[in-house]
Design a protein around this motif. Structure first.
Motif, PDB file in Angstrom:
ATOM      1  N   GLY A  53       0.820  -1.200   0.000  1.00  0.00           N
ATOM      2  CA  GLY A  53       0.000   0.000   0.000  1.00  0.00           C
ATOM      3  C   GLY A  53       0.851   1.245   0.000  1.00  0.00           C
ATOM      4  O   GLY A  53       1.786   1.386  -0.796  1.00  0.00           O
ATOM      5  N   THR A  54       0.551   2.169   0.905  1.00  0.00           N
ATOM      6  CA  THR A  54       1.311   3.409   1.033  1.00  0.00           C
ATOM      7  C   THR A  54       1.624   3.654   2.497  1.00  0.00           C
ATOM      8  O   THR A  54       1.044   3.023   3.389  1.00  0.00           O
ATOM      9  CB  THR A  54       0.516   4.603   0.475  1.00  0.00           C
ATOM     10  N   ALA A  55       2.521   4.615   2.743  1.00  0.00           N
ATOM     11  CA  ALA A  55       2.954   4.876   4.114  1.00  0.00           C
ATOM     12  C   ALA A  55       1.799   5.326   4.994  1.00  0.00           C
ATOM     13  O   ALA A  55       1.801   5.094   6.199  1.00  0.00           O
ATOM     14  CB  ALA A  55       4.066   5.925   4.112  1.00  0.00           C
ATOM     15  N   MET A  56       0.798   5.990   4.420  1.00  0.00           N
ATOM     16  CA  MET A  56      -0.313   6.483   5.231  1.00  0.00           C
ATOM     17  C   MET A  56      -1.439   5.463   5.362  1.00  0.00           C
ATOM     18  O   MET A  56      -2.319   5.623   6.211  1.00  0.00           O
ATOM     19  CB  MET A  56      -0.885   7.766   4.632  1.00  0.00           C
ATOM     20  N   ASN A  57      -1.448   4.432   4.535  1.00  0.00           N
ATOM     21  CA  ASN A  57      -2.570   3.502   4.504  1.00  0.00           C
ATOM     22  C   ASN A  57      -2.029   2.103   4.250  1.00  0.00           C
ATOM     23  O   ASN A  57      -2.141   1.562   3.167  1.00  0.00           O
ATOM     24  CB  ASN A  57      -3.551   3.920   3.398  1.00  0.00           C
ATOM     25  N   LEU A  58      -1.442   1.536   5.289  1.00  0.00           N
ATOM     26  CA  LEU A  58      -0.761   0.248   5.154  1.00  0.00           C
ATOM     27  C   LEU A  58      -1.749  -0.890   4.955  1.00  0.00           C
ATOM     28  O   LEU A  58      -2.802  -0.934   5.584  1.00  0.00           O
ATOM     29  CB  LEU A  58       0.065  -0.035   6.410  1.00  0.00           C
ATOM     30  N   VAL A  59      -1.365  -1.816   4.105  1.00  0.00           N
ATOM     31  CA  VAL A  59      -2.143  -3.029   3.881  1.00  0.00           C
ATOM     32  C   VAL A  59      -1.305  -4.215   4.355  1.00  0.00           C
ATOM     33  O   VAL A  59      -0.155  -4.366   3.955  1.00  0.00           O
ATOM     34  CB  VAL A  59      -2.507  -3.194   2.392  1.00  0.00           C
ATOM     35  N   SER A  60      -1.877  -5.035   5.230  1.00  0.00           N
ATOM     36  CA  SER A  60      -1.194  -6.244   5.699  1.00  0.00           C
ATOM     37  C   SER A  60      -1.630  -7.420   4.839  1.00  0.00           C
ATOM     38  O   SER A  60      -2.820  -7.760   4.827  1.00  0.00           O
ATOM     39  CB  SER A  60      -1.558  -6.533   7.162  1.00  0.00           C
ATOM     40  N   ARG A  61      -0.695  -8.008   4.130  1.00  0.00           N
ATOM     41  CA  ARG A  61      -1.029  -9.173   3.309  1.00  0.00           C
ATOM     42  C   ARG A  61      -0.500 -10.427   4.000  1.00  0.00           C
ATOM     43  O   ARG A  61       0.708 -10.562   4.211  1.00  0.00           O
ATOM     44  CB  ARG A  61      -0.421  -9.057   1.918  1.00  0.00           C
ATOM     45  N   PRO A  62      -1.383 -11.366   4.373  1.00  0.00           N
ATOM     46  CA  PRO A  62      -0.901 -12.605   4.990  1.00  0.00           C
ATOM     47  C   PRO A  62      -0.104 -13.430   3.991  1.00  0.00           C
ATOM     48  O   PRO A  62      -0.411 -13.455   2.797  1.00  0.00           O
ATOM     49  CB  PRO A  62      -2.196 -13.315   5.413  1.00  0.00           C
ATOM     50  N   TRP A  63       0.925 -14.107   4.490  1.00  0.00           N
ATOM     51  CA  TRP A  63       1.748 -14.957   3.633  1.00  0.00           C
ATOM     52  C   TRP A  63       2.150 -16.202   4.405  1.00  0.00           C
ATOM     53  O   TRP A  63       2.525 -16.135   5.572  1.00  0.00           O
ATOM     54  CB  TRP A  63       3.010 -14.223   3.172  1.00  0.00           C
ATOM     55  N   SER A  64       2.062 -17.336   3.728  1.00  0.00           N
ATOM     56  CA  SER A  64       2.470 -18.609   4.314  1.00  0.00           C
ATOM     57  C   SER A  64       3.852 -18.978   3.771  1.00  0.00           C
ATOM     58  O   SER A  64       3.998 -19.201   2.569  1.00  0.00           O
ATOM     59  CB  SER A  64       1.441 -19.696   3.978  1.00  0.00           C
ATOM     60  N   PHE A  65       4.849 -19.016   4.646  1.00  0.00           N
ATOM     61  CA  PHE A  65       6.201 -19.333   4.189  1.00  0.00           C
ATOM     62  C   PHE A  65       6.362 -20.815   3.876  1.00  0.00           C
ATOM     63  O   PHE A  65       7.231 -21.195   3.077  1.00  0.00           O
ATOM     64  CB  PHE A  65       7.233 -18.864   5.224  1.00  0.00           C
ATOM     65  N   ASP A  66       5.592 -21.668   4.528  1.00  0.00           N
ATOM     66  CA  ASP A  66       5.460 -23.082   4.116  1.00  0.00           C
ATOM     67  C   ASP A  66       6.742 -23.893   4.230  1.00  0.00           C
ATOM     68  O   ASP A  66       6.898 -24.913   3.543  1.00  0.00           O
ATOM     69  CB  ASP A  66       4.967 -23.171   2.658  1.00  0.00           C
ATOM     70  N   GLN A  67       7.679 -23.484   5.113  1.00  0.00           N
ATOM     71  CA  GLN A  67       8.952 -24.221   5.101  1.00  0.00           C
ATOM     72  C   GLN A  67       8.835 -25.667   5.567  1.00  0.00           C
ATOM     73  O   GLN A  67       9.728 -26.471   5.294  1.00  0.00           O
ATOM     74  CB  GLN A  67      10.021 -23.492   5.925  1.00  0.00           C
ATOM     75  N   TYR A  68       7.726 -26.015   6.222  1.00  0.00           N
ATOM     76  CA  TYR A  68       7.571 -27.400   6.694  1.00  0.00           C
ATOM     77  C   TYR A  68       6.642 -28.225   5.807  1.00  0.00           C
ATOM     78  O   TYR A  68       6.380 -29.393   6.103  1.00  0.00           O
ATOM     79  CB  TYR A  68       7.056 -27.405   8.132  1.00  0.00           C
ATOM     80  N   GLU A  69       6.151 -27.621   4.742  1.00  0.00           N
ATOM     81  CA  GLU A  69       5.262 -28.366   3.850  1.00  0.00           C
ATOM     82  C   GLU A  69       6.056 -29.429   3.085  1.00  0.00           C
ATOM     83  O   GLU A  69       7.268 -29.283   2.858  1.00  0.00           O
ATOM     84  CB  GLU A  69       4.577 -27.406   2.875  1.00  0.00           C
ATOM     85  N   PRO A  70       5.398 -30.529   2.667  1.00  0.00           N
ATOM     86  CA  PRO A  70       6.112 -31.630   2.010  1.00  0.00           C
ATOM     87  C   PRO A  70       6.925 -31.156   0.802  1.00  0.00           C
ATOM     88  O   PRO A  70       6.409 -30.461  -0.074  1.00  0.00           O
ATOM     89  CB  PRO A  70       4.983 -32.575   1.590  1.00  0.00           C
ATOM     90  N   GLY A  71       8.183 -31.540   0.750  1.00  0.00           N
ATOM     91  CA  GLY A  71       9.042 -31.270  -0.394  1.00  0.00           C
ATOM     92  C   GLY A  71       9.738 -29.924  -0.377  1.00  0.00           C
ATOM     93  O   GLY A  71      10.674 -29.691  -1.162  1.00  0.00           O
ATOM     94  N   VAL A  72       9.334 -29.004   0.513  1.00  0.00           N
ATOM     95  CA  VAL A  72       9.924 -27.662   0.487  1.00  0.00           C
ATOM     96  C   VAL A  72      11.377 -27.691   0.946  1.00  0.00           C
ATOM     97  O   VAL A  72      12.249 -27.040   0.348  1.00  0.00           O
ATOM     98  CB  VAL A  72       9.077 -26.684   1.327  1.00  0.00           C
TER      99      VAL A  72
END
Length: 683
Positions: free
Chosen positions: A167-186
């Motif tokens: 977003g911008t400095a005055m109107n932040l947007v939080s986007r969730p993210w799954s890093f998935d380091q324990y998922e099969p094959g990662v």
């Protein structure tokens, strides 16, 4: 007498994973351990009992063609600088001895083989083989990635989810993210990324030796996340045409990207933009044991000619023009990794900037860093690696120029806009942490804020333009929200002791975070009369029906130009902002009693705050909570309508996990998101 033979080697996986804090990698076929610490294997011997006075044991550890051979001793004392194997004499079982193998704190990261050889004084030797994966160890004080606080190790190494700020400095947007380091094959894919790299393909022996250094590893990974020079993971695309791949805004985690790259035989995944490159790199570094976090720099300068000045051009009507190769991205996302910098001497240890987005060649390759954050703040542009480029991203000056028919009508300078706010996810909490002061001496009012809401800031911005005769302020009344008018104020002050007549030109253009704006979608013009020294306030608004067709995941560039009708003098004020999208709400039934391997229920709710009907596809995911993803088609919903979707899931892992939901709208280029942190108790 019977021969002494090795019948079986047990890697004692459960015990070792717990001791090395790698339990969540338990699904890997290989034993996963950390360097600088011992792990135990138990050996089932046959034929006769082991006699320490006459029988000898040796361990050979191999990484590619590199190897070290060591006798198994009865001395427990280990060294942080060399490999050692020993038997604890206090608990020696002659039929089933336990052997401890200890690696140095500077051992190379990779997939090892080991060979155990038992040699009686008389008789034939027997051998057994095994494998283990060795990672960096931020719990070991002798390791160059050691970070001294447990809550930081949990956040920056073990946490498999996080927030990306946009977003911008005055109107932040939080986007969730799954890093998935324990998922099969990662895990296997991240290790294979090192094997696929040009450094390994060109000289395997040298590559294996250099993998002891997180500086070297991080540069290799930074280059391998993009595909510009190698068989890297992601292909960038900033064209807004994603027909041949996936729109970068659609990705919700690193696992899908890494698995697709591995399954395709290392063909680049389409497509990535800066936050995707950074988030995938964060996954790889955390897997390898290097503390890593994702960082957002708001108003990030891209200085193409190295003069630390960004030129922005506007028409006399306030329309932003594409006249310069320089640019300011509303936000840019990179990562920081924690390590000591023995190559730079004292004072440069700690967080290091690494940027896998392909925008700069470093040593002939598209990668960036590691640049010490302390070096950026101190302007140590003489140090490795790429400090001048990162310094410009947070410190360049901005020249705003009004042009007409090739002639410069006015020029104003801004020394505070670039690097206005720099942040990362806070340790242990789903909110941001302000780290602007780590990079620069704080000047701007925006960047002095110590904390903000995880989604929308209540702080307005102020853009000012000034000339000899007129002063103009452009102020957003509040952070804009989808479905509501964008309200702002233009304040005009006559600095002269004579009346003035001014033309007022207001212009709004949609833009992507990293590009010049597109055509004007809203404008208005008028004339204002000012008495001597008078100040006038001009309230303005852009209605939802006027902006909803162009916004989506875009931003808006808003500008006002005042034209003195008597002198032809012009003055500009501009602002770029985003409009906060509606949020998905997630509620967990009995959220204080979520237990591993027990079915749970969640309710996802969406309220349509837009002015038209919307429908789309709802996707729910959560590493450690849901296997894969769950998809639902949502029927068109009228303005103001509300819809609920109940889902069930069975957590497979204990600890704090993120349940996230996203809905891709069908009629507009936009995605609605939401997330919920869930604490899962052990069964």
């Amino acid at each position: 007498m019977e021969d002494l033979v090795i019948q079986h080697v047990n890697p004692e996986k459960s015990e070792n994973l717990e001791r090395h804090r790698t339990e969540d990698f338990g699904g890997s076929k290989s034993l996963v351990v950390r360097r600088g610490a011992a792990f135990r294997i138990s050996v089932q011997l046959g034929g006769r009992p082991f006699n320490p006075k006459t029988d000898s044991l040796r361990v050979k550890v191999m990484l590619g063609r590199l190897y070290v051979t060591m006798p198994v001793t009865f001395a427990k004392k280990v060294s942080s600088s060399r490999w050692k194997a020993y038997i604890d004499p206090e608990c020696l079982d002659p039929q089933r001895p336990s052997i401890f193998i200890s690696s140095p704190a500077s051992a190379s990261v990779g997939c090892y083989r080991f060979q155990l050889c038992v040699a009686p004084r008389a008789g034939r030797q027997t051998r057994a083989f095994g494998r283990f994966t060795l990672l960096c160890n931020p719990w070991c004080p002798e390791d160059s990635v050691y970070i001294p606080f447990e809550d930081q190790r949990e956040e920056y190494v073990q946490n498999d989810s996080g927030l990306l700020f946009m977003g911008t400095a005055m109107n932040l947007v939080s986007r969730p993210w799954s890093f998935d380091q324990y998922e099969p094959g990662v895990l296997e894919t991240c290790l294979n990324l090192l094997q696929v790299s040009p450094q390994h393909q060109n000289n395997r022996r040298v590559d294996y030796l250099k993998r002891s250094s997180p500086v070297y590893i991080s540069r290799v990974v930074s280059a391998m996340i993009n595909c510009e020079d190698d068989r890297g993971v992601l292909q960038g695309n900033w064209s807004n045409d994603f027909k041949k791949g996936v729109n970068p805004s659609v990705w919700t985690g690193s696992g899908d990207i890494l698995q697709q790259w591995a399954q395709s035989g290392h063909s680049p995944v389409k497509y990535g933009q800066c936050w995707v490159f950074a988030a995938v790199m964060c996954t790889v570094m955390r897997v390898l044991g290097v503390p890593c976090r994702v960082v957002t720099n708001f108003n990030s300068a891209h200085d193409t000619n190295g003069n630390l000045v960004i030129e922005e051009y506007y028409s006399e009507k306030g329309e932003k023009l594409s006249h310069s190769k320089d640019s300011i991205w509303n936000f840019h996302v990179w990562v920081e990794c924690w390590m000591t910098r023995r190559d730079l001497g004292s004072g440069m240890d700690g967080w290091q900037v690494l940027d896998p987005t392909p925008q700069l060649r470093s040593g002939g390759v598209f990668c960036c860093g590691p640049s010490p954050v302390k070096a950026v703040k101190d302007r140590r542009i003489d140090l490795l690696y790429d400090v001048p480029f990162v310094y410009a991203e947070v410190n360049a000056d901005v020249h705003k120029i009004i042009m007409s028919r090739g002639r410069v009508l006015s020029l104003s300078r801004d020394t505070e806009n670039v690097g206005a706010f720099i942040c990362t996810k806070a340790v242990g909490f789903p909110r941001l942490q302000n780290i602007t002061g780590d990079y620069k001496s704080i000047k701007s009012p925006t960047s002095t804020l110590s904390s903000r809401s995880s989604t929308v800031s209540e702080v307005s911005t102020l853009s000012r333009g000034s000339s000899e005769g007129v002063l103009v302020f452009l102020t957003l009344d509040k952070a804009p929200v989808a479905g509501e008018p964008v309200r702002f104020t233009v304040t005009v002050k006559n600095k002269r002791r004579a009346a003035k007549s001014l033309k007022v030109h207001l212009n709004a253009q949609a833009k992507e975070y990293n590009n010049s704006p597109s055509d004007t979608f809203w404008e208005t013009h008028g004339i204002v009369q000012l008495a001597a020294m008078e100040v006038k306030v001009l309230p303005q608004q852009i209605l939802p029906a006027q902006y909803e067709d162009v916004v989506g995941d875009n931003l808006i560039n808003l500008a006002v130009v005042l034209e003195d009708m008597a002198t032809d003098e012009r003055v500009l004020a501009s602002e770029e902002f985003n409009i906060a999208a509606p949020q998905l709400s997630i509620q967990i039934a009995d959220e204080d009693s979520v237990v591993q391997n027990k079915e749970q229920t969640a309710l996802v709710t969406f309220t349509n705050t837009l002015s038209h009907m919307v429908g789309g596809v709802l996707t729910v995911a959560g590493a450690g909570l849901i296997q894969g993803k769950i998809h639902f088609r949502m029927l068109p919903l009228r303005p103001g309508g509300r819809v609920e979707q109940r889902i069930t899931f069975t957590p497979s892992m204990a600890g704090t996990k993120m349940l996230q939901a996203s809905m891709s709208l069908t009629k507009v280029s936009s995605t609605i998101r939401g997330f919920k942190m869930v604490f899962v108790h052990k069964a």
